[in-house]
Design a protein around this motif. Structure first.
Motif, short mmCIF file in Angstrom:
data_model
loop_
_atom_site.label_atom_id
_atom_site.label_comp_id
_atom_site.label_asym_id
_atom_site.label_seq_id
_atom_site.Cartn_x
_atom_site.Cartn_y
_atom_site.Cartn_z
N GLY A 1 33.74 38.01 60.16
CA GLY A 1 33.60 38.27 61.60
C GLY A 1 34.91 38.27 62.35
N LYS A 2 35.94 37.64 61.78
CA LYS A 2 37.24 37.59 62.45
C LYS A 2 38.32 38.33 61.65
CE LYS A 2 36.44 33.16 64.79
NZ LYS A 2 36.96 31.78 64.98
N TYR A 3 38.05 38.49 60.36
CA TYR A 3 39.02 39.16 59.49
C TYR A 3 38.28 40.13 58.57
CZ TYR A 3 42.22 35.48 60.99
OH TYR A 3 42.99 34.64 61.74
N ALA A 4 38.94 41.23 58.26
CA ALA A 4 38.43 42.14 57.24
C ALA A 4 39.03 41.70 55.91
CB ALA A 4 38.83 43.57 57.57
N VAL A 5 38.18 41.30 54.98
CA VAL A 5 38.65 40.76 53.71
C VAL A 5 38.46 41.79 52.60
CG1 VAL A 5 38.37 38.94 51.98
CG2 VAL A 5 38.11 38.39 54.42
N ILE A 6 39.57 42.13 51.94
CA ILE A 6 39.53 42.98 50.74
C ILE A 6 39.71 42.05 49.55
CG2 ILE A 6 40.61 44.86 49.46
CD1 ILE A 6 41.69 45.90 52.13
N ARG A 7 38.73 42.01 48.68
CA ARG A 7 38.77 41.08 47.55
C ARG A 7 38.70 41.83 46.24
NH1 ARG A 7 35.09 35.59 47.09
NH2 ARG A 7 35.90 34.87 45.08
N LEU A 8 39.67 41.58 45.38
CA LEU A 8 39.74 42.24 44.08
C LEU A 8 39.80 41.20 42.96
CD1 LEU A 8 42.54 44.82 44.97
CD2 LEU A 8 40.12 45.35 44.66
N ASP A 9 39.32 41.57 41.80
CA ASP A 9 39.43 40.75 40.61
C ASP A 9 40.08 41.61 39.54
OD1 ASP A 9 39.09 39.30 38.24
OD2 ASP A 9 37.15 38.48 38.87
N LEU A 10 41.27 41.21 39.09
CA LEU A 10 41.99 42.04 38.12
C LEU A 10 41.26 42.17 36.79
CD1 LEU A 10 45.81 41.41 38.61
CD2 LEU A 10 44.26 43.02 39.74
N ARG A 11 40.36 41.23 36.50
CA ARG A 11 39.57 41.37 35.28
C ARG A 11 38.68 42.60 35.37
NH1 ARG A 11 36.65 35.68 34.70
NH2 ARG A 11 36.11 36.35 36.81
N THR A 12 38.21 42.90 36.59
CA THR A 12 37.36 44.06 36.80
C THR A 12 38.12 45.34 36.51
OG1 THR A 12 36.12 42.88 38.51
CG2 THR A 12 35.90 45.26 38.46
N LEU A 13 39.39 45.40 36.94
CA LEU A 13 40.21 46.58 36.66
C LEU A 13 40.36 46.77 35.16
CD1 LEU A 13 40.92 46.26 39.71
CD2 LEU A 13 43.22 47.01 39.12
N GLY A 14 40.61 45.67 34.45
CA GLY A 14 40.77 45.74 33.00
C GLY A 14 39.50 46.11 32.29
N ALA A 15 38.36 45.67 32.84
CA ALA A 15 37.07 45.98 32.22
C ALA A 15 36.72 47.46 32.41
CB ALA A 15 35.97 45.10 32.82
N ASP A 16 37.11 48.01 33.56
CA ASP A 16 36.82 49.41 33.84
C ASP A 16 37.65 50.35 32.98
OD1 ASP A 16 34.98 48.68 35.70
OD2 ASP A 16 36.24 49.07 37.45
N ASP A 17 38.90 49.94 32.73
CA ASP A 17 39.82 50.82 32.01
C ASP A 17 40.78 49.95 31.20
OD1 ASP A 17 41.68 52.60 31.08
OD2 ASP A 17 42.13 53.51 33.02
N GLN A 18 40.67 50.02 29.88
CA GLN A 18 41.51 49.17 29.03
C GLN A 18 42.99 49.51 29.15
OE1 GLN A 18 41.12 49.86 24.77
NE2 GLN A 18 40.12 51.83 25.15
N TYR A 19 43.28 50.68 29.72
CA TYR A 19 44.68 51.09 29.91
C TYR A 19 45.13 50.92 31.36
CZ TYR A 19 43.61 53.31 25.44
OH TYR A 19 43.19 53.54 24.16
N ALA A 20 44.34 50.20 32.16
CA ALA A 20 44.60 50.09 33.60
C ALA A 20 45.99 49.55 33.92
CB ALA A 20 43.54 49.23 34.27
N PHE A 21 46.51 48.68 33.05
CA PHE A 21 47.81 48.07 33.31
C PHE A 21 48.92 48.70 32.47
CE2 PHE A 21 44.49 44.97 34.20
CZ PHE A 21 44.79 44.63 35.51
N GLY A 22 48.61 49.85 31.86
CA GLY A 22 49.59 50.49 30.99
C GLY A 22 50.58 51.37 31.72
N SER A 23 50.19 51.86 32.90
CA SER A 23 51.08 52.72 33.67
C SER A 23 50.73 52.60 35.14
CB SER A 23 50.95 54.19 33.24
OG SER A 23 49.69 54.71 33.62
N ALA A 24 51.67 52.99 36.01
CA ALA A 24 51.44 52.92 37.45
C ALA A 24 50.27 53.83 37.86
CB ALA A 24 52.71 53.31 38.20
#
Length: 266
Positions: free
Chosen positions: A87-110
């Motif tokens: 209600g006072k702040y817009a919160v963007i929340r990420l979990d880096l495990r989710t990125l890795g689960a979606d794409d096993q190469y997610a951290f391999g390149s920009a």
């Protein structure tokens, strides 16, 4: 109170025992030891002081880290903090495990990292919490050829999102140490730190950034092996120290156990 599973440790913000009324009828709430606690489903210790301390740091615009061991109550505290900011702040929340689960190469390149993060944001942020223009821009990155995707685009979109938001924007990244040996992650953190310094000059930037994980990212080099230490680590020296005690005292836990015991017998 019937104890089915007890321990002197407090994990996940809850105690490890089961509770039934004397007539044998189960209580509506249970204790959770291996998942994040939810106030409407689980008995919980009082988190008000911890959340209040973190909320104050967030309101002050601090960038800080929350390092707690696995099953140490970290996610439960963050959930409570997110509710406190609602209600006072817009919160963007990420979990880096989710990125890795979606794409096993997610951290391999920009490019892979940018596409995975864009996909995660489009999928997890509610429609009424993300301007349509921002959703379209992220969807464009998600569907584009990796050869034409650049990590800087994410920050341009973040700046536009922050400028369009009616509320200050807070970024929470959980399990930030998930890809601790990824150069792309450190490049991303470096750009976050740079944006923080630029905000002093009036540039759009996150009001607060909270990085969490079992390892305090500020001291990541202490847990990296020799092979990993050739990573160009962006110093997270902008982070403020969290002085509040985020641990769970067993004495307080036992007091909470007695309180719930009375409730079970009532």
């Amino acid at each position: 109170l019937r104890a089915g599973h007890r321990s002197d440790t407090v994990r996940g913000g809850g105690l490890l025992f089961h509770c039934e009324r004397q007539d044998g009828e189960s209580m509506n709430k249970t204790f959770a030891a291996d998942v994040a606690c939810q106030p409407d489903k689980h008995y919980m210790m009082d988190l008000s002081e911890k959340v209040s301390a973190l909320k104050k740091m967030t309101e002050e615009g601090r960038y800080y880290t929350v390092a707690r061991p696995v099953l140490g109550g970290k996610t439960t505290i963050l959930d409570a903090l997110e509710r406190a900011l609602d209600g006072k702040y817009a919160v963007i929340r990420l979990d880096l495990r989710t990125l890795g689960a979606d794409d096993q190469y997610a951290f391999g390149s920009a490019a892979a990292f940018s596409k995975a993060m864009a996909s995660c944001l489009v999928r997890t942020v509610k429609e009424d919490e993300m301007p349509e223009m921002i959703r379209e821009a992220l969807s464009d990155i998600e569907g584009r050829d990796p050869a034409h995707v650049f990590i800087l685009e994410l920050f341009i979109i973040f700046e536009q999102w922050i400028s369009m938001s009616q509320m200050p924007v807070v970024l929470m990244i959980d399990n930030v140490d998930y890809a601790i040996d990824s150069q792309v992650l450190w490049d991303f953190l470096g750009m976050l730190a740079s944006a923080y310094t630029q905000r002093q000059k009036g540039a759009p930037a996150f009001h607060s950034v909270i990085l969490t994980g079992p390892v305090d990212i500020r001291f990541a080099d202490m847990v990296m092996d020799e092979k990993q230490k050739d990573i160009r680590m962006a110093p997270w020296s902008i982070a403020s120290d969290v002085t509040a005690d985020l641990g769970f005292d067993v004495t307080i836990a036992r007091s909470e156990e007695r309180r719930v015991g009375k409730e079970c017998r009532s």
